[in-house]
Scaffold this motif. Structure first.
Motif, short mmCIF file in Angstrom:
data_model
loop_
_atom_site.label_atom_id
_atom_site.label_comp_id
_atom_site.label_asym_id
_atom_site.label_seq_id
_atom_site.Cartn_x
_atom_site.Cartn_y
_atom_site.Cartn_z
N UNK A 65 -46.25 -58.17 20.16
CA UNK A 65 -44.87 -58.42 19.79
C UNK A 65 -44.67 -59.92 19.60
N UNK A 66 -44.02 -60.28 18.51
CA UNK A 66 -43.68 -61.67 18.23
C UNK A 66 -42.23 -61.71 17.78
N UNK A 67 -41.34 -62.03 18.71
CA UNK A 67 -39.92 -62.00 18.39
C UNK A 67 -39.47 -60.59 18.10
N UNK A 68 -38.91 -60.37 16.92
CA UNK A 68 -38.47 -59.04 16.52
C UNK A 68 -39.51 -58.32 15.68
N UNK A 69 -40.75 -58.79 15.69
CA UNK A 69 -41.83 -58.15 14.94
C UNK A 69 -42.79 -57.47 15.90
N UNK A 70 -43.24 -56.28 15.52
CA UNK A 70 -44.26 -55.55 16.26
C UNK A 70 -45.44 -55.29 15.33
N UNK A 71 -46.63 -55.69 15.76
CA UNK A 71 -47.84 -55.47 14.97
C UNK A 71 -48.68 -54.42 15.69
N UNK A 72 -48.90 -53.27 15.03
CA UNK A 72 -49.66 -52.16 15.61
C UNK A 72 -50.93 -51.95 14.82
N UNK A 73 -52.07 -51.97 15.50
CA UNK A 73 -53.34 -51.69 14.86
C UNK A 73 -53.92 -50.42 15.43
N UNK A 74 -54.19 -49.49 14.55
CA UNK A 74 -54.77 -48.21 14.92
C UNK A 74 -55.57 -47.68 13.75
N UNK A 75 -55.73 -46.36 13.65
CA UNK A 75 -56.46 -45.80 12.52
C UNK A 75 -55.84 -46.24 11.19
N UNK A 82 -55.74 -49.43 10.02
CA UNK A 82 -55.41 -50.85 9.92
C UNK A 82 -54.20 -51.23 10.74
N UNK A 83 -53.52 -52.30 10.30
CA UNK A 83 -52.38 -52.85 11.02
C UNK A 83 -51.10 -52.61 10.25
N UNK A 84 -50.09 -52.15 10.96
CA UNK A 84 -48.75 -52.01 10.39
C UNK A 84 -47.81 -52.92 11.15
N UNK A 85 -47.04 -53.68 10.41
CA UNK A 85 -46.09 -54.61 11.03
C UNK A 85 -44.68 -54.08 10.85
N UNK A 86 -43.96 -53.98 11.97
CA UNK A 86 -42.59 -53.47 11.98
C UNK A 86 -41.64 -54.58 12.41
N UNK A 87 -40.48 -54.61 11.79
CA UNK A 87 -39.41 -55.48 12.24
C UNK A 87 -38.35 -54.65 12.94
N UNK A 88 -37.89 -55.12 14.09
CA UNK A 88 -36.81 -54.44 14.79
C UNK A 88 -35.51 -54.82 14.09
N UNK A 89 -34.88 -53.87 13.46
CA UNK A 89 -33.69 -54.13 12.67
C UNK A 89 -32.48 -54.24 13.60
N UNK A 90 -31.79 -55.37 13.59
CA UNK A 90 -30.62 -55.50 14.48
C UNK A 90 -29.49 -54.57 14.06
N UNK A 91 -28.68 -54.17 15.02
CA UNK A 91 -27.57 -53.25 14.71
C UNK A 91 -26.54 -53.93 13.82
N UNK A 92 -26.36 -55.23 14.01
CA UNK A 92 -25.38 -55.96 13.19
C UNK A 92 -26.12 -57.10 12.50
N UNK A 137 -38.33 -51.45 10.55
CA UNK A 137 -38.55 -51.61 9.12
C UNK A 137 -39.91 -52.17 8.80
N UNK A 138 -40.53 -51.66 7.74
CA UNK A 138 -41.75 -52.23 7.17
C UNK A 138 -41.41 -52.73 5.78
N UNK A 139 -42.42 -53.20 5.08
CA UNK A 139 -42.19 -53.65 3.71
C UNK A 139 -41.80 -52.48 2.81
#
Length: 652
Positions: free
Chosen positions: A542-552, A554-564, A488-490
């Motif tokens: 990676x910081x906990x359940x957050x992934x920060x990816x920087x590429x063409x 800028x940076x996109x931050x994703x949260x790993x959404x738990x199944x429950x 998930x992103x914003x």
């Protein structure tokens, strides 16, 4: 005198920048710090650091720190005590070397109204002003309330009409007291469409004074600068000469020594300029002058303080190319540039393009509410203005940053905006240009980014596998469902399903889209991935359940959404929450009060600035949850509010 050490009476990137020059000159470096900065990079980088029991405004403690450590020189940086004549005098009286203009000059220019009179006597045009709020009508509206003891946007308010004057003066006084230890304010004529231009001056104790060109600092929010440049795109040779001569005339009249800035305002319609103030210190934006002149202003300050002559004349000063500085802040442009807090999970400037990074933070730095939220100054120098803007925008875009909301995307968009590129950079730029507050990705771009994040995650899982770690990711000896991850992103959530193929690729599905993905290279800090014929390399943290990816882009931050997902905390309907952590300065309403849309209900202080929580509509205060003096976290419930039903005319 041949000193051995310098104490910097400041913090963050200011201290780090001065340390850099001091070390190059063979000087040891002493820092002072408060508890909130105990883990800050500048403290660790100093040769010695002294903890302050109070604050950075504690002049006697700082003088004692210099004596204790044997530091002969004291540099005040910019802000805090930099323009405090009493502190400068205390340093001199203690037998230490003060790096800056004389206490007498600081005192004379520190009283902004007295400084305006001095400027007028020196032949400089000035704006109408008064220190008596009762005389506001003599200036006319709109007008500006300003702190007499400092700048940087602290203690500054625009007032459009008489009914807003009293509240603006009170707020400006509180901010001025918190930032400078002096709550004196004054009123000044306000020019809505103008340019903020300043002349860098440099003098020694032998009567030599030079000007080092102008900087334009018109792009501001909350009356604080975010983009500065030299030379100004709105100043022609005639105006440039007139402003420089006026600045030199004033500098000679007051016997100025060391580095300083004569700040001017230029009417966009008439090209007439007027005096604003003299900043008797180094400016935040001084790097743009250094890059176009090739001079190190901190080095020159130290030399002057030691009694050395400048060693060059005005004819020896040459200007080369164009320099632009952007201030990277922890703030949210989409929320009126409100300061942001949090932990920097990622902070890694790119190697290219080559620009100057002056920063007070590193990965892991916690951005709190105690200080200004600036993370870095990023400065580009190039033969032309267009190239400098392009280089700076690309460097900012390639910055790997995550964990804290920043204005990075806004700065990139501003530097590429047609209004900026044509030089239409007046003080109303932020309101007029309509720069996008953040980078917006279409569905296709988000899918590419999401697939890259999912592929990094599956490679990380394989690397961490305790058993069967040599087995290819996704291997099955039977037909089983594809692996799945939801990110998930914003903006949205994206479910990505994938399975490994025998040739080392992955079959990937995102919604109705399916294609093969190939991971060409992976490490804990990056991934090189190909999907739908497009291959990109991303910097990853990676910081906990957050992934920060920087590429063409800028940076996109994703949260790993738990199944429950755990149940979320419930905020009462109609509740108004704190937009940031801070202290409650005022609660202006009580339970049962009827209020109007736009009325201030609660006043918060964060990072030395006040923020007003206003009624979103006409209605009634149902419950007040905070009191004056409370410390609140981001998202804390301040009060419950019941809006009026427009049809019924009564509380809903």
């Amino acid at each position: 005198m041949s000193p051995s050490a310098i104490l910097v009476a400041n913090r963050g990137e200011i201290a780090r920048r001065i340390f850099g020059t001091a070390r190059a000159m063979g000087l040891g470096c002493v820092a002072v710090y408060v508890d909130a900065d105990a883990d800050a990079p500048f403290v660790a980088e100093a040769d010695e650091a002294v903890r302050l029991e109070g604050s950075y405004l504690d002049g006697p403690a700082i003088v004692d720190a210099a004596r204790t450590t044997g530091a002969e020189l004291v540099h005040p940086g910019y802000g805090f005590l930099a323009e405090n004549a009493g502190f400068a005098a205390a340093v001199v009286d203690s037998g230490l070397v003060w790096i800056g203009p004389s206490p007498a000059v600081i005192g004379a220019m520190g009283d902004k109204l007295a400084a305006k009179r001095t400027a007028a006597d020196a032949g400089m045009p000035t704006l109408a002003s008064t220190d008596d709020p009762a005389a506001a009508e003599t200036i006319g509206y709109p007008l500006l309330v300003k702190a007499a003891a400092g700048g940087g946007g602290k203690g500054m308010r625009v007032v459009a009409a008489p009914d807003g004057l009293e509240a603006a003066v009170e707020a400006a006084r509180r901010e001025a007291a918190a930032s400078f230890g002096d709550d004196t304010v004054f009123l000044e004529r306000y020019l809505a469409r103008s340019r903020h231009v300043e002349i860098q001056i440099l003098g020694d104790r032998h009567g030599h004074i030079v000007q080092l060109g102008e900087r334009e600092c018109s792009i501001q929010r909350r009356h604080q600068k975010i983009i500065e440049e030299s030379p100004s795109p709105g100043v022609d040779d005639g105006l440039r000469t007139a402003m420089a001569e006026a600045a030199l005339g004033l500098a000679r009249a007051i016997g100025y020594e060391s580095a300083g800035t004569v700040e001017l305002i230029v009417d966009e319609q008439t090209s007439e300029f007027a005096f604003l103030e003299v900043n008797t210190r180094l400016q935040v934006e001084h790097p743009v002058t250094e890059l176009v002149t090739g001079l190190d202003l901190v080095r020159e300050q130290i030399r002057v303080a030691l009694g050395e002559p400048l060693g060059f004349t005005q004819q020896d000063v040459h200007f080369s190319g164009h320099a632009i500085e952007a201030r990277l802040y922890a703030e949210d442009p989409a929320r009126a540039f409100l300061p942001a807090t949090g932990r920097l999970d990622a902070f890694e400037p790119p190697d290219e393009p080559a620009v100057r990074w002056d920063s007070g933070v590193t990965r892991g730095t916690v951005v709190g509410v105690a200080f200004d939220p600036m993370l870095a100054k990023v400065v580009a120098h190039a033969p032309s203005r267009g190239e400098a803007a392009a280089r700076l925008a690309l460097a900012l875009e390639r910055l790997h940053v995550g964990g804290v909301t920043t204005n990075r995307d806004y700065l990139v968009a501003a530097l590429r905006h047609p209004e900026f590129l044509t030089g239409a950079t007046t003080t109303d730029f932020v309101e007029r240009a309509g720069v996008a507050p953040s980078r917006q990705y279409d569905d296709g771009e988000l899918e590419h980014l999401g697939v890259a994040a999912a592929m990094w995650l599956q490679e990380a899982n394989r690397a961490a596998a305790a058993v069967l770690d040599q087995v290819r990711s996704g291997f099955r000896n039977a037909r089983l469902p594809m692996q799945e991850v939801t990110l998930g992103t914003a903006e949205r959530e994206l479910t990505i399903r994938y399975a490994g193929n025998r040739d080392g690729t992955f079959a990937v599905q995102t919604g109705d889209t399916g294609a093969r993905a190939r991971v060409h290279e992976w490490s804990e800090g990056h991934i090189d991935v190909e999907w739908q014929g497009r291959r990109n390399r991303y910097r990853v943290t990676r910081a906990g359940d957050a992934l920060h990816l920087t590429g063409p882009g800028g940076t996109t931050s994703w949260n790993i959404v738990p199944r429950f997902q755990p149940p979320a905390a419930v905020v009462p309907s109609g509740g108004l929450v704190a937009p940031m952590p801070g202290a409650v300065l005022e609660v202006r309403v009580a339970r049962g009060d009827r209020v109007e849309q736009g009325q201030t209900l609660v006043v918060l202080e964060a990072m030395k600035m006040e923020h007003h929580i206003e009624a979103p509509a006409n209605g009634t205060v149902a419950e007040v949850r905070v009191a004056k003096g409370d410390q609140v976290d981001n998202g804390a419930l301040l009060l419950e509010f019941e809006p009026v039903d427009p049809g019924a005319g009564e509380p809903a």
